[in-house]
Motif scaffolding. Structure first.
Motif, PDB file in Angstrom:
ATOM      1  N   VAL A 161      69.265   9.925  36.955  1.00 51.82           N
ATOM      2  CA  VAL A 161      68.870  10.179  38.401  1.00 51.82           C
ATOM      3  C   VAL A 161      68.271   8.977  38.904  1.00 51.82           C
ATOM      4  CG1 VAL A 161      67.934  11.540  40.232  1.00 51.82           C
ATOM      5  CG2 VAL A 161      68.897  12.758  37.841  1.00 51.82           C
ATOM      6  N   SER A 162      68.643   8.639  40.134  1.00 53.52           N
ATOM      7  CA  SER A 162      67.997   7.437  40.892  1.00 53.52           C
ATOM      8  C   SER A 162      67.477   8.191  42.016  1.00 53.52           C
ATOM      9  CB  SER A 162      68.835   6.578  41.333  1.00 53.52           C
ATOM     10  OG  SER A 162      69.306   5.714  40.288  1.00 53.52           O
ATOM     11  N   VAL A 163      65.973   7.949  42.142  1.00 50.49           N
ATOM     12  CA  VAL A 163      65.200   8.356  43.476  1.00 50.49           C
ATOM     13  C   VAL A 163      64.856   7.066  44.465  1.00 50.49           C
ATOM     14  CG1 VAL A 163      63.411   9.878  44.230  1.00 50.49           C
ATOM     15  CG2 VAL A 163      64.367  10.091  41.806  1.00 50.49           C
ATOM     16  N   VAL A 164      65.482   6.992  45.424  1.00 55.88           N
ATOM     17  CA  VAL A 164      65.302   6.260  46.459  1.00 55.88           C
ATOM     18  C   VAL A 164      64.436   6.517  47.396  1.00 55.88           C
ATOM     19  CG1 VAL A 164      66.582   4.555  48.141  1.00 55.88           C
ATOM     20  CG2 VAL A 164      67.893   5.522  46.079  1.00 55.88           C
ATOM     21  N   ASP A 165      63.304   5.840  47.797  1.00 56.84           N
ATOM     22  CA  ASP A 165      62.188   5.827  48.789  1.00 56.84           C
ATOM     23  C   ASP A 165      62.510   4.879  49.708  1.00 56.84           C
ATOM     24  OD1 ASP A 165      59.771   6.183  50.548  1.00 56.84           O
ATOM     25  OD2 ASP A 165      58.934   6.882  48.620  1.00 56.84           O
ATOM     26  N   PRO A 166      63.096   5.064  50.962  1.00 53.00           N
ATOM     27  CA  PRO A 166      63.813   4.142  51.893  1.00 53.00           C
ATOM     28  C   PRO A 166      62.276   3.711  52.758  1.00 53.00           C
ATOM     29  CG  PRO A 166      64.250   6.418  52.682  1.00 53.00           C
ATOM     30  CD  PRO A 166      63.710   6.611  51.275  1.00 53.00           C
ATOM     31  N   GLU A 167      61.170   4.404  52.793  1.00 54.38           N
ATOM     32  CA  GLU A 167      59.972   3.954  53.615  1.00 54.38           C
ATOM     33  C   GLU A 167      59.239   3.081  52.650  1.00 54.38           C
ATOM     34  OE1 GLU A 167      59.758   4.624  56.777  1.00 54.38           O
ATOM     35  OE2 GLU A 167      61.434   5.930  56.339  1.00 54.38           O
ATOM     36  N   LYS A 168      59.292   3.230  51.360  1.00 51.96           N
ATOM     37  CA  LYS A 168      58.488   2.288  50.508  1.00 51.96           C
ATOM     38  C   LYS A 168      59.264   1.153  49.875  1.00 51.96           C
ATOM     39  CE  LYS A 168      55.155   5.719  49.045  1.00 51.96           C
ATOM     40  NZ  LYS A 168      54.528   6.543  47.634  1.00 51.96           N
ATOM     41  N   LEU A 178      69.361   0.899  41.282  1.00 48.83           N
ATOM     42  CA  LEU A 178      70.098   2.150  40.835  1.00 48.83           C
ATOM     43  C   LEU A 178      70.527   2.256  39.517  1.00 48.83           C
ATOM     44  CD1 LEU A 178      72.759   2.667  43.797  1.00 48.83           C
ATOM     45  CD2 LEU A 178      70.403   3.720  43.735  1.00 48.83           C
ATOM     46  N   ILE A 179      70.161   3.217  38.761  1.00 52.05           N
ATOM     47  CA  ILE A 179      70.822   3.341  37.363  1.00 52.05           C
ATOM     48  C   ILE A 179      72.204   3.244  37.208  1.00 52.05           C
ATOM     49  CG2 ILE A 179      71.478   5.384  35.410  1.00 52.05           C
ATOM     50  CD1 ILE A 179      68.689   6.318  36.043  1.00 52.05           C
ATOM     51  N   ALA A 180      73.112   3.499  38.276  1.00 52.30           N
ATOM     52  CA  ALA A 180      74.567   3.188  38.185  1.00 52.30           C
ATOM     53  C   ALA A 180      75.055   3.287  39.690  1.00 52.30           C
ATOM     54  CB  ALA A 180      75.163   4.382  37.363  1.00 52.30           C
TER      55      ALA A 180
END
Length: 365
Positions: free
Chosen positions: A130-137, A105-107
């Motif tokens: 902004v953090s973009v989390v891809d839970p599948e990958k 995460l960025i923060a």
């Protein structure tokens, strides 16, 4: 916590285990249980069958501090945005996963969460990007000023029909992210506003931007044609805290001086304030259900019920102190309807308000 039965005019009280609790957000999970999120730490889960709240805290594995934002994904997992990172709670397996700066995460701090059509979680509001989390990958992408962002204070996001993500925040900068090209850019000319409070899209893919001090900006992203609604052309206030569209395509805009019903096709704006039956002019939350408009304010929940939509006439009544609600100061954007039609409303105090589905009184007097 309170449950209100409007037919019987009865409130039931449910006390939390912590007198310091400040309910900040409310949502329903895939098991029809209601979560009341405590800004000072922990969460309260209410089983609607028993009606009893249970505190979920560090003893249950949710070891976090202040919770500011929540989200339920398409798999029923509960995402909790805190000052200490992102907690992902699976109610079925009872497994908690923590995502922090150590995981990418960025923060750790976050103000808002948004899930896009690909199931990715956009983590907003840290001030670092902004953090973009891809839970599948199992991947986390970072967007920040030295890469794709001109300003890191991004707090709002919405996805349009073309799967383009629009972002805005404290800097008043409107950003556009195209997932097909994995590119993010400032959308053409930047907006001359201090802060973007809300973003919405309609069926025509038009972008509606609620701002702090600059009214509502309406943008056609294909032509870059822009319109602005301000106090110079009929708005009661240039501070717009929340925007919602009803099922007739009418835009409702909430602010500290009332709520406005904006019929864009007829170019007509109707204002609702105390003179029109509202309990107070400061509106912090809007919910729409079966044609009724629910408005959270400092005096409780005012309900606007259409008497004649064509004639734009409405009946107003308020659920507040006189109906047994002790704490009436409704928190910003804290409304949530569950699958049974109950309205859950957070207050700036020690409790969660639960209001039964509104039933029209047909008795003759």
């Amino acid at each position: 916590m309170f449950s209100y039965d409007e037919e019987k005019n009865i409130f039931e009280k449910y006390y939390s285990s912590d007198s310091r609790a400040l309910i900040w957000d409310i949502f329903e999970d895939s098991q029809n249980q209601i979560w009341g999120i405590d800004a000072f730490g922990g969460a309260y889960v209410i089983d609607q069958e028993s009606g009893q709240p249970a505190n979920i805290d560090g003893s249950d594995g949710l070891d976090f501090n202040k919770v500011w934002t929540t989200l339920v994904d398409d798999k029923g997992r509960i995402w909790l945005g805190t000052e200490d990172g992102l907690a992902v709670y699976d109610r079925n397996t009872k497994i908690v996963k923590f995502i922090t700066e150590n995981e990418g995460l960025i923060a750790n701090y976050m103000y808002n969460l948004m899930m896009d059509s690909k199931g990715r979680i956009w983590v907003l509001g840290s001030g670092r990007g902004v953090s973009v989390v891809d839970p599948e990958k199992g991947e986390i992408k970072q967007l920040r000023s030295e890469k794709e962002l001109n300003n890191n204070r991004v707090t709002e996001a919405v996805e349009d029909r073309s799967q383009t993500i629009w972002l805005g925040g404290f800097a008043g900068e409107l950003l556009q992210y195209d997932p097909s090209s994995d590119k993010l850019r400032v959308f053409r000319d930047s907006l001359s506003v201090d802060r973007i409070n809300d973003l919405k899209t309609d069926q025509e893919n038009t972008i509606y931007i609620g701002t702090q001090g600059e009214g509502i900006h309406i943008l056609n992203p294909e032509t870059n044609v822009r319109k602005t609604l301000t106090t110079q052309n009929a708005l009661i206030s240039d501070d717009n805290m929340s925007l919602e569209f009803d099922d007739r395509g009418i835009l409702w805009a909430a602010g500290l001086k009332g709520v406005e019903r904006i019929d864009l096709s007829k170019k007509k704006i109707s204002l609702f304030r105390k003179d029109q039956g509202l309990a107070a002019n400061d509106i912090y939350a809007i919910a729409l259900k079966e044609g009724r408009i629910y408005l959270g304010n400092s005096k409780g929940v005012t309900v606007l019920e259409p008497q004649s939509v064509e004639k734009d006439t409405w009946n107003a009544f308020t659920i507040g102190n006189d109906q047994g609600m002790i704490e009436t100061d409704i928190s910003q954007n804290s409304f949530s309807f569950d699958s049974e039609g109950y309205l859950w409303a957070g207050s700036n105090a020690l409790m969660l308000n639960v209001i039964d589905p509104v039933v029209t009184d047909t008795m003759s007097y």
